[in-house]
Design a protein around this motif. Structure first.
Motif, PDB file in Angstrom:
ATOM      1  N   MET A   1     -22.058 -78.056 -96.731  1.00 43.23           N
ATOM      2  CA  MET A   1     -21.045 -78.410 -95.733  1.00 43.23           C
ATOM      3  C   MET A   1     -20.956 -77.306 -94.684  1.00 43.23           C
ATOM      4  N   LYS A   2     -20.652 -77.710 -93.462  1.00 42.19           N
ATOM      5  CA  LYS A   2     -20.452 -76.743 -92.385  1.00 42.19           C
ATOM      6  C   LYS A   2     -19.043 -76.915 -91.818  1.00 42.19           C
ATOM      7  N   ILE A   3     -18.382 -75.786 -91.584  1.00 39.36           N
ATOM      8  CA  ILE A   3     -17.063 -75.794 -90.946  1.00 39.36           C
ATOM      9  C   ILE A   3     -17.139 -74.928 -89.694  1.00 39.36           C
ATOM     10  N   THR A   4     -16.851 -75.542 -88.560  1.00 42.37           N
ATOM     11  CA  THR A   4     -16.803 -74.827 -87.289  1.00 42.37           C
ATOM     12  C   THR A   4     -15.350 -74.684 -86.879  1.00 42.37           C
ATOM     13  N   VAL A   5     -14.974 -73.502 -86.400  1.00 46.87           N
ATOM     14  CA  VAL A   5     -13.610 -73.261 -85.942  1.00 46.87           C
ATOM     15  C   VAL A   5     -13.639 -72.826 -84.486  1.00 46.87           C
ATOM     16  N   LEU A   6     -12.836 -73.474 -83.658  1.00 46.79           N
ATOM     17  CA  LEU A   6     -12.633 -73.060 -82.272  1.00 46.79           C
ATOM     18  C   LEU A   6     -11.316 -72.304 -82.200  1.00 46.79           C
ATOM     19  N   SER A   7     -11.378 -71.036 -81.807  1.00 49.52           N
ATOM     20  CA  SER A   7     -10.192 -70.183 -81.830  1.00 49.52           C
ATOM     21  C   SER A   7     -10.258 -69.154 -80.718  1.00 49.52           C
ATOM     22  N   LEU A   8      -9.087 -68.736 -80.251  1.00 45.16           N
ATOM     23  CA  LEU A   8      -9.015 -67.627 -79.290  1.00 45.16           C
ATOM     24  C   LEU A   8      -8.967 -66.283 -80.005  1.00 45.16           C
ATOM     25  N   PHE A   9      -8.834 -66.312 -81.339  1.00 40.45           N
ATOM     26  CA  PHE A   9      -8.722 -65.085 -82.119  1.00 40.45           C
ATOM     27  C   PHE A   9      -9.665 -65.124 -83.316  1.00 40.45           C
ATOM     28  N   PRO A  10     -10.974 -65.137 -83.063  1.00 38.52           N
ATOM     29  CA  PRO A  10     -11.958 -65.248 -84.140  1.00 38.52           C
ATOM     30  C   PRO A  10     -11.921 -64.090 -85.125  1.00 38.52           C
ATOM     31  N   GLU A  11     -11.361 -62.953 -84.707  1.00 36.26           N
ATOM     32  CA  GLU A  11     -11.303 -61.797 -85.601  1.00 36.26           C
ATOM     33  C   GLU A  11     -10.333 -62.003 -86.755  1.00 36.26           C
ATOM     34  N   MET A  12      -9.536 -63.069 -86.723  1.00 33.03           N
ATOM     35  CA  MET A  12      -8.610 -63.352 -87.812  1.00 33.03           C
ATOM     36  C   MET A  12      -9.310 -63.947 -89.036  1.00 33.03           C
ATOM     37  N   PHE A  13     -10.559 -64.383 -88.891  1.00 35.72           N
ATOM     38  CA  PHE A  13     -11.223 -65.133 -89.956  1.00 35.72           C
ATOM     39  C   PHE A  13     -12.101 -64.328 -90.916  1.00 35.72           C
ATOM     40  N   PRO A  14     -12.847 -63.321 -90.485  1.00 38.15           N
ATOM     41  CA  PRO A  14     -13.824 -62.697 -91.391  1.00 38.15           C
ATOM     42  C   PRO A  14     -13.252 -62.176 -92.707  1.00 38.15           C
ATOM     43  N   THR A  15     -12.067 -61.566 -92.683  1.00 38.68           N
ATOM     44  CA  THR A  15     -11.524 -60.996 -93.918  1.00 38.68           C
ATOM     45  C   THR A  15     -11.336 -62.066 -94.994  1.00 38.68           C
ATOM     46  N   ILE A  16     -10.719 -63.182 -94.631  1.00 33.17           N
ATOM     47  CA  ILE A  16     -10.463 -64.248 -95.602  1.00 33.17           C
ATOM     48  C   ILE A  16     -11.763 -64.934 -96.015  1.00 33.17           C
ATOM     49  N   LEU A  17     -12.654 -65.162 -95.070  1.00 30.97           N
ATOM     50  CA  LEU A  17     -13.879 -65.898 -95.364  1.00 30.97           C
ATOM     51  C   LEU A  17     -14.907 -65.069 -96.124  1.00 30.97           C
ATOM     52  N   ASN A  18     -14.633 -63.783 -96.303  1.00 31.16           N
ATOM     53  CA  ASN A  18     -15.550 -62.911 -97.043  1.00 31.16           C
ATOM     54  C   ASN A  18     -14.920 -62.366 -98.312  1.00 31.16           C
ATOM     55  N   GLU A  19     -14.035 -63.152 -98.898  1.00 33.24           N
ATOM     56  CA  GLU A  19     -13.392 -62.756-100.145  1.00 33.24           C
ATOM     57  C   GLU A  19     -13.396 -63.912-101.141  1.00 33.24           C
ATOM     58  N   SER A  20     -13.357 -63.572-102.417  1.00 31.38           N
ATOM     59  CA  SER A  20     -13.079 -64.495-103.511  1.00 31.38           C
ATOM     60  C   SER A  20     -13.988 -65.719-103.538  1.00 31.38           C
ATOM     61  N   ILE A  21     -13.395 -66.871-103.792  1.00 30.25           N
ATOM     62  CA  ILE A  21     -14.145 -68.114-103.986  1.00 30.25           C
ATOM     63  C   ILE A  21     -14.931 -68.494-102.737  1.00 30.25           C
ATOM     64  N   ILE A  22     -14.335 -68.309-101.563  1.00 30.02           N
ATOM     65  CA  ILE A  22     -15.022 -68.672-100.320  1.00 30.02           C
ATOM     66  C   ILE A  22     -16.273 -67.819-100.134  1.00 30.02           C
ATOM     67  N   LYS A  23     -16.169 -66.538-100.438  1.00 33.68           N
ATOM     68  CA  LYS A  23     -17.330 -65.646-100.322  1.00 33.68           C
ATOM     69  C   LYS A  23     -18.457 -66.107-101.242  1.00 33.68           C
ATOM     70  N   ARG A  24     -18.124 -66.460-102.486  1.00 31.99           N
ATOM     71  CA  ARG A  24     -19.145 -66.911-103.433  1.00 31.99           C
ATOM     72  C   ARG A  24     -19.777 -68.219-102.977  1.00 31.99           C
ATOM     73  N   ALA A  25     -18.965 -69.099-102.404  1.00 32.93           N
ATOM     74  CA  ALA A  25     -19.500 -70.364-101.897  1.00 32.93           C
ATOM     75  C   ALA A  25     -20.508 -70.115-100.773  1.00 32.93           C
ATOM     76  N   LYS A  26     -20.211 -69.159 -99.910  1.00 30.67           N
ATOM     77  CA  LYS A  26     -21.134 -68.796 -98.831  1.00 30.67           C
ATOM     78  C   LYS A  26     -22.430 -68.218 -99.397  1.00 30.67           C
ATOM     79  N   GLU A  27     -22.284 -67.318-100.358  1.00 30.87           N
ATOM     80  CA  GLU A  27     -23.453 -66.666-100.938  1.00 30.87           C
ATOM     81  C   GLU A  27     -24.352 -67.660-101.662  1.00 30.87           C
ATOM     82  N   ASN A  28     -23.758 -68.728-102.183  1.00 32.87           N
ATOM     83  CA  ASN A  28     -24.522 -69.754-102.889  1.00 32.87           C
ATOM     84  C   ASN A  28     -24.958 -70.894-101.971  1.00 32.87           C
ATOM     85  N   ASN A  29     -24.759 -70.684-100.662  1.00 33.34           N
ATOM     86  CA  ASN A  29     -25.178 -71.664 -99.645  1.00 33.34           C
ATOM     87  C   ASN A  29     -24.523 -73.033 -99.828  1.00 33.34           C
ATOM     88  N   LEU A  30     -23.297 -73.019-100.301  1.00 32.54           N
ATOM     89  CA  LEU A  30     -22.546 -74.262-100.457  1.00 32.54           C
ATOM     90  C   LEU A  30     -21.696 -74.553 -99.224  1.00 32.54           C
TER      91      LEU A  30
END
Length: 227
Positions: A1-30
């Motif tokens: 699955m792919k999720i695209t986000v349109l935002s004026l503040f993209p710097e708000m996302f990396p911390t959450i998207l690189n932690e816990s379950i979401i991070k593992r999902a990314k690493e496993n190419n899910l």
């Protein structure tokens, strides 16, 4: 699955998207994420994305052009589910999360200021709100939706049971959970959970789900019993 986000503040996302379950999902190419700053698609020299509202009024309104141009830049945007995050949208619930998790590509558009130019709605498929309260922008709403959807994707949690027992998955709250110690400050773990009788444990848990839902969320209890 792919999720695209349109935002004026993209710097708000990396911390959450690189932690816990979401991070593992990314690493496993899910899951694949694409975070786009739609300010980059403004065509005026100051790269502004908002302007004063026609007819007067307080605040600024997001312009349609940079959002439209950002959408056009996304590969496969035509077939993606395009979602506007707005207080005027349908209230987000677990049933919607389950629907979103079946899509190959969703696009989340985060608002700011006093809202969107109405013409933005011509280019989206769905409007969602995460509740009846005011946020500064749509980024927190986007992160909430991302987290609730990603954990439903096949392979992310390891087994369907990991999320099928969650609160709201079937319009009910979860049953009480306990772990060690067996007693704490005079508070004991219910004996049925120590019995080893899986049938009785399952019956107790179902009874507690119904009881808790009826007491704490009578609206959900009523809905469940109408279906």
């Amino acid at each position: 699955m792919k999720i695209t986000v349109l935002s004026l503040f993209p710097e708000m996302f990396p911390t959450i998207l690189n932690e816990s379950i979401i991070k593992r999902a990314k690493e496993n190419n899910l899951i694949e994420f694409e975070i786009i700053n739609f300010r980059d698609f403004s065509t005026n020299k100051h790269h502004t994305v908002d302007d004063t509202p026609y007819g007067g009024g307080a605040g600024m309104v997001l312009s349609v052009e940079p959002i439209y141009n950002a959408l056009l830049s996304i590969k496969g945007y035509e077939s993606a589910l395009k979602i506007l995050l707005t207080p005027q949208g349908k209230t987000y619930k677990q049933a919607i999360a389950k629907e979103l998790a079946t899509n190959d590509h969703i696009i989340l558009i985060c608002g700011h200021y006093e809202g969107f130019d109405e013409r933005v709605r011509e280019y989206i498929d769905l409007e969602l709100s995460i509740g009846d309260y005011v946020l500064t922008g749509g980024e927190i709403a986007a992160l909430a939706i991302i987290d609730s959807v990603v954990r439903l994707l096949p392979g992310v949690l390891g087994s369907k049971e990991s999320y099928e027992k969650d609160s709201f998955y079937e319009d009910s709250l979860d049953y009480p959970q306990y772990t060690k110690p067996r007693e704490f400050n005079g508070l004991k773990v219910p004996e049925v959970l120590l019995s080893g009788n899986h049938k009785k444990i399952a019956e107790w848990r179902e009874e507690m789900k119904i009881k808790r839902t009826k007491e704490r969320r009578p609206d959900l209890h009523k809905k469940t019993n109408q279906n």
